[in-house]
Design a protein around this motif. Structure first.
Motif, PDB file in Angstrom:
ATOM      1  N   PRO B  85       0.835  -1.192   0.000  1.00  0.00           N
ATOM      2  CA  PRO B  85       0.000   0.000   0.000  1.00  0.00           C
ATOM      3  C   PRO B  85       0.877   1.251   0.000  1.00  0.00           C
ATOM      4  CG  PRO B  85      -0.010  -1.032   2.166  1.00  0.00           C
ATOM      5  CD  PRO B  85       0.694  -1.970   1.249  1.00  0.00           C
ATOM      6  N   SER B  86       0.398   2.333  -0.621  1.00  0.00           N
ATOM      7  CA  SER B  86       1.210   3.543  -0.661  1.00  0.00           C
ATOM      8  C   SER B  86       0.753   4.562   0.373  1.00  0.00           C
ATOM      9  CB  SER B  86       1.161   4.176  -2.050  1.00  0.00           C
ATOM     10  OG  SER B  86      -0.140   4.673  -2.306  1.00  0.00           O
ATOM     11  N   HIS B  87      -0.298   4.231   1.111  1.00  0.00           N
ATOM     12  CA  HIS B  87      -0.848   5.151   2.118  1.00  0.00           C
ATOM     13  C   HIS B  87      -1.612   4.255   3.068  1.00  0.00           C
ATOM     14  CE1 HIS B  87      -3.492   8.176   3.925  1.00  0.00           C
ATOM     15  NE2 HIS B  87      -2.773   9.133   3.360  1.00  0.00           N
ATOM     16  N   PHE B  88      -1.584   4.514   4.385  1.00  0.00           N
ATOM     17  CA  PHE B  88      -2.234   3.526   5.234  1.00  0.00           C
ATOM     18  C   PHE B  88      -3.725   3.723   5.401  1.00  0.00           C
ATOM     19  CE2 PHE B  88      -1.357   6.459   8.606  1.00  0.00           C
ATOM     20  CZ  PHE B  88      -0.030   6.829   8.431  1.00  0.00           C
ATOM     21  N   ALA B  89      -4.275   4.843   4.940  1.00  0.00           N
ATOM     22  CA  ALA B  89      -5.730   4.968   4.921  1.00  0.00           C
ATOM     23  C   ALA B  89      -6.286   4.806   3.503  1.00  0.00           C
ATOM     24  CB  ALA B  89      -6.162   6.297   5.515  1.00  0.00           C
ATOM     25  N   HIS B  90      -5.461   5.101   2.515  1.00  0.00           N
ATOM     26  CA  HIS B  90      -5.897   4.988   1.120  1.00  0.00           C
ATOM     27  C   HIS B  90      -4.815   4.227   0.348  1.00  0.00           C
ATOM     28  CE1 HIS B  90      -8.463   8.236   2.518  1.00  0.00           C
ATOM     29  NE2 HIS B  90      -7.376   8.870   2.884  1.00  0.00           N
ATOM     30  N   PRO B  91      -4.838   2.879   0.421  1.00  0.00           N
ATOM     31  CA  PRO B  91      -3.694   2.079  -0.051  1.00  0.00           C
ATOM     32  C   PRO B  91      -3.349   2.258  -1.526  1.00  0.00           C
ATOM     33  CG  PRO B  91      -5.250   0.727   1.185  1.00  0.00           C
ATOM     34  CD  PRO B  91      -5.906   2.048   0.975  1.00  0.00           C
ATOM     35  N   ALA B  92      -4.356   2.583  -2.371  1.00  0.00           N
ATOM     36  CA  ALA B  92      -4.087   2.630  -3.811  1.00  0.00           C
ATOM     37  C   ALA B  92      -4.147   4.058  -4.339  1.00  0.00           C
ATOM     38  CB  ALA B  92      -5.088   1.744  -4.554  1.00  0.00           C
ATOM     39  N   MET B  93      -3.853   5.024  -3.487  1.00  0.00           N
ATOM     40  CA  MET B  93      -4.038   6.413  -3.921  1.00  0.00           C
ATOM     41  C   MET B  93      -3.035   6.832  -4.996  1.00  0.00           C
ATOM     42  SD  MET B  93      -2.712   8.842  -0.839  1.00  0.00           S
ATOM     43  CE  MET B  93      -3.699  10.138  -1.536  1.00  0.00           C
ATOM     44  N   HIS B  94      -2.004   6.015  -5.233  1.00  0.00           N
ATOM     45  CA  HIS B  94      -1.025   6.355  -6.262  1.00  0.00           C
ATOM     46  C   HIS B  94      -1.469   5.920  -7.651  1.00  0.00           C
ATOM     47  CE1 HIS B  94      -0.370   2.261  -4.969  1.00  0.00           C
ATOM     48  NE2 HIS B  94       0.374   2.023  -6.031  1.00  0.00           N
ATOM     49  N   LEU B  95      -2.591   5.180  -7.732  1.00  0.00           N
ATOM     50  CA  LEU B  95      -2.995   4.612  -9.018  1.00  0.00           C
ATOM     51  C   LEU B  95      -4.088   5.436  -9.691  1.00  0.00           C
ATOM     52  CD1 LEU B  95      -3.184   0.851  -7.960  1.00  0.00           C
ATOM     53  CD2 LEU B  95      -1.333   1.998  -9.195  1.00  0.00           C
ATOM     54  N   SER B  96      -4.061   5.441 -11.026  1.00  0.00           N
ATOM     55  CA  SER B  96      -5.117   6.089 -11.786  1.00  0.00           C
ATOM     56  C   SER B  96      -6.282   5.112 -11.919  1.00  0.00           C
ATOM     57  CB  SER B  96      -4.605   6.479 -13.168  1.00  0.00           C
ATOM     58  OG  SER B  96      -4.339   5.302 -13.918  1.00  0.00           O
ATOM     59  N   ARG B  97      -7.438   5.625 -12.345  1.00  0.00           N
ATOM     60  CA  ARG B  97      -8.579   4.720 -12.503  1.00  0.00           C
ATOM     61  C   ARG B  97      -8.328   3.694 -13.614  1.00  0.00           C
ATOM     62  NH1 ARG B  97     -13.186   8.962 -13.971  1.00  0.00           N
ATOM     63  NH2 ARG B  97     -12.410   9.962 -12.096  1.00  0.00           N
ATOM     64  N   GLU B  98      -7.501   4.090 -14.618  1.00  0.00           N
ATOM     65  CA  GLU B  98      -7.160   3.145 -15.682  1.00  0.00           C
ATOM     66  C   GLU B  98      -6.307   1.999 -15.123  1.00  0.00           C
ATOM     67  OE1 GLU B  98      -6.908   6.406 -16.024  1.00  0.00           O
ATOM     68  OE2 GLU B  98      -8.295   6.876 -17.664  1.00  0.00           O
ATOM     69  N   GLN B  99      -5.316   2.363 -14.322  1.00  0.00           N
ATOM     70  CA  GLN B  99      -4.456   1.325 -13.718  1.00  0.00           C
ATOM     71  C   GLN B  99      -5.284   0.408 -12.819  1.00  0.00           C
ATOM     72  OE1 GLN B  99      -1.736   4.304 -12.094  1.00  0.00           O
ATOM     73  NE2 GLN B  99      -0.018   3.212 -13.020  1.00  0.00           N
ATOM     74  N   THR B 100      -6.216   1.006 -12.077  1.00  0.00           N
ATOM     75  CA  THR B 100      -7.082   0.230 -11.198  1.00  0.00           C
ATOM     76  C   THR B 100      -7.920  -0.751 -12.019  1.00  0.00           C
ATOM     77  OG1 THR B 100      -7.192   2.111  -9.698  1.00  0.00           O
ATOM     78  CG2 THR B 100      -8.852   0.412  -9.411  1.00  0.00           C
TER      79      THR B 100
END
Lengths: 237, 410
Positions: B85-100
């Motif tokens: 995870p890149s953030h402990f409250a928002h683990p995927a905040m580094h990703l774009s919606r396309e990457q997701t």
């Protein structure tokens, strides 16, 4: 008031005009100002790399440099915060504790001294320019209120203040600037972009280290924007 | 702390819960595997928690042949991408919606879409069956209430409610710092966490449960709690670091940190990134060898200003540097410090020292690509100031401190 100047090492060696400007403003306000060349450095660089003993060794030598002045005024928010907040802690339970506390309570960052301590915003300055404020992050730790620099600038004739969309750290941070140079300068770039986009012709700060960093970053730009210390703006008539 | 822990233990066990004390991460993993083995667990659904990351719970289960499924949206996506995870409250905040969308397509076999609502729907449809089929739920805890022996789980998606109630076995892994004194403290803690983590004054989802409540749902249920020390008592013993254990893992310090914003969460090499992670990582996860994170900050203090539980992070970061001071990063920095301390010890040595520094500064631009200049790291990205004609002290001496003598027209 009897005022002793604290001249940070960066100001002494690289930016003496800041010290001279500070002296001119304080004398213009009718205060008696002294400077003791026995002072060297406040000790912050050592504390910032985690060396408390070396910081205390350096700080100890500064304790006697201000005589019985009623106020010690510093052009650096970071040095003032060091002296205000850390000096008493460095010497807890030691013979120097009383002197350290005395220096700590008498020390003020320059803009905070004018607005917060003396209650003065109008110092009779004129400075024809468009500037934006780059407040040092350590201002809060030095006891400065967030609007003190702007209050002073508002009374300067000929000056227009423009705001940046977002404020933030210049990225200096002492050892951080050397240990993580790419990251530190990327942060400086972001600030420098913000200053540029605000439409300012100069940025005003209350710490020589922020000046060192941002002038250094600006120096690599095609169209650098000048950096000035708040004391230089206020000294100008 | 000790009393809180014993109070909690007595009430939790009294209500039928099984408590496992884990002095180290290894003990916690062993306890987890023990539970899995005894109950014959084949499939596990898990919530997102930095303590689960800390003890590497999911990897441990996978290695033991257990089928695992992360159920918090961001945690699921980063898990599918095999990244932390890149953030402990928002683990995927580094990703774009396309990457997701791509990660969900590759990992779950669902149709590719970049519309967040559709992604959430696809995940919901896939996970629902897995919630129902799982043998065990595995979660962290936000708080453990000592005087009631209950665990408090906070989520934004309703996934924890399902993880904690559907599978027959529930395992909670929590640090000993999660034990709060009284139920009366809860409202303020929940509000502080929620406001700072997601900007809402009431948390989106709160599940409060004790072993007896779970047992009421079915006679076969089990509730385990693995209480992890793993370096926390060491942090607690030092006044400079004790208050960092108050952290509620809201992530606000990372949100405002200029370094975090510039470098991103993965740059920290720790599942707890950001300013609080720089302090906690060396203590809780020494294996990661990220001991020098406290140097990766300009100490601007923004983190401490926003901390909802009042942790003085500036102070904690400096204290962390102190524990490292005998091995500061890089010989060069250490050498510079030595020279600095010596030079600042008297006005005479200062005068010699700064003269030397002037030479370095003036020549730094010329030598910036060589290893001979300690300021080359500075000069690579920034210009250096030109040396003025007179230093302040020289000016003072020559003018006798008369400000009019130094007056310059701007």
């Amino acid at each position: 008031m009897r005022i002793a100047l604290h001249i940070p090492c960066i100001v002494d060696q690289w930016m003496p005009e800041i010290g001279i400007s500070m002296l001119r403003v304080l004398e213009r306000l009718g205060h008696s100002v002294t400077y003791n060349p026995a002072q060297t450095c406040c000790g912050l660089p050592a504390l910032d790399v985690g060396c408390r003993r070396e910081a205390a060794d350096t700080a100890r030598r500064q304790l006697g440099a201000y005589g019985d002045a009623e106020a010690i005024v510093s052009p650096s928010a970071a040095c003032a915060a060091m002296m205000n907040r850390e000096y008493p802690e460095l010497f807890i339970g030691r013979p120097e504790e009383k002197d350290a506390r005395s220096v700590a309570t008498r020390t003020h960052e320059f803009s905070h001294f004018l607005v917060g301590v003396l209650g003065v915003c109008e110092v009779g300055a004129r400075y024809e320019d468009v500037v934006t404020v780059q407040d040092c992050c350590k201002s809060r730790r030095a006891g400065c209120a967030p609007d003190e620099i702007r209050k002073l600038l508002a009374k300067v004739r000929g000056l227009r203040v423009v705001e940046q969309a977002e404020e933030g750290c210049c990225g200096f941070g002492g050892p951080f600037a050397l240990a993580y140079p790419a990251l530190s300068s990327a942060m400086g770039e972001a600030r420098s972009d913000g200053i540029f986009r605000a439409g300012a012709r100069a940025f005003v700060t209350n710490d020589p280290a922020c000046l060192l960093q941002l002038r250094g970053i600006m120096g690599r730009r095609a169209h650098p924007i000048r950096g000035v210390h708040i004391a230089e703006v206020l000294a100008s008539v | 702390m000790e009393k809180r822990l014993t109070d909690f233990a007595a009430r939790f066990e009294g209500a039928g819960g099984k408590l496992h004390w884990a002095p180290s991460a290894e003990d916690a993993r062993a306890a987890l595997l023990d539970i899995v083995k005894q109950a014959g667990v084949k499939t596990v659904v898990s919530g997102h928690s930095s303590t689960l990351e800390e003890i590497e719970a999911i990897a441990t289960l996978k290695n033991a042949g257990v089928k695992t499924r992360r159920t918090e949206f961001g945690d699921l996506v980063t898990g599918l991408r095999n990244e932390p995870p890149s953030h402990f409250a928002h683990p995927a905040m580094h990703l774009s919606r396309e990457q997701t969308g791509k990660a969900l397509h590759d990992g779950l076999g669902v149709p590719t879409t970049k519309i967040p609502e559709e992604q959430a729907d696809l995940v919901r449809q896939t996970l629902r069956a897995e919630f129902l089929a799982a043998d065990m739920g595995l979660v962290g805890a936000n708080f453990l209430v000592a005087d009631e022996g209950k665990a408090v789980l906070v989520d934004r998606e309703g996934n924890l409610r399902l993880v904690a109630s559907l599978p027959r076995i529930l395992v909670i892994v929590a640090g000993i710092d999660k034990v709060t004194g009284e139920a009366d403290d809860l409202p303020i803690l929940l509000q502080a966490l929620s406001a700072s983590a997601c900007g809402q004054l009431t948390p989106p989802g709160v599940t409060i449960l004790g072993p007896d409540a779970r047992r009421a749902c079915g006679a076969e249920t089990e509730m385990h709690l693995i209480l992890v020390d793993n370096g926390r008592t060491v942090l607690l013993a030092d006044p400079a670091s004790a208050e960092t254990l108050r952290c509620v893992k809201c992530g606000a310090c990372a949100d405002v940190c200029p370094v975090y914003r510039m470098a991103g969460g993965h740059a920290y090499g720790s599942p707890i990134p950001g300013p609080i992670g720089a302090v906690l990582t060396p203590a809780l996860m020494p294996k990661l060898r990220q001991n020098e994170l406290s140097f990766a900050t300009p100490l601007c203090g923004a983190c401490g200003d926003v901390c909802p539980v009042g942790i003085d992070l500036h102070r904690a970061l400096v204290a962390q540097r102190r524990t490292l001071s005998h091995r500061a990063p890089g010989l060069r920095l250490r050498l510079m410090l030595r020279l600095y301390t010596k030079a600042m010890s008297s006005p005479t040595l200062y005068a010699i020292g700064v003269r030397f520094a002037r030479i370095l500064v003036v020549t730094a631009d010329l030598t910036r690509d060589t290893p001979f200049n300690p300021l080359s790291d500075w000069a690579k990205y920034r210009t250096l100031p030109g040396a003025p004609g007179k230093t302040f002290r020289a000016w003072w001496k020559s003018t006798g401190g008369s400000s009019s003598a130094g007056a310059r027209k701007d």
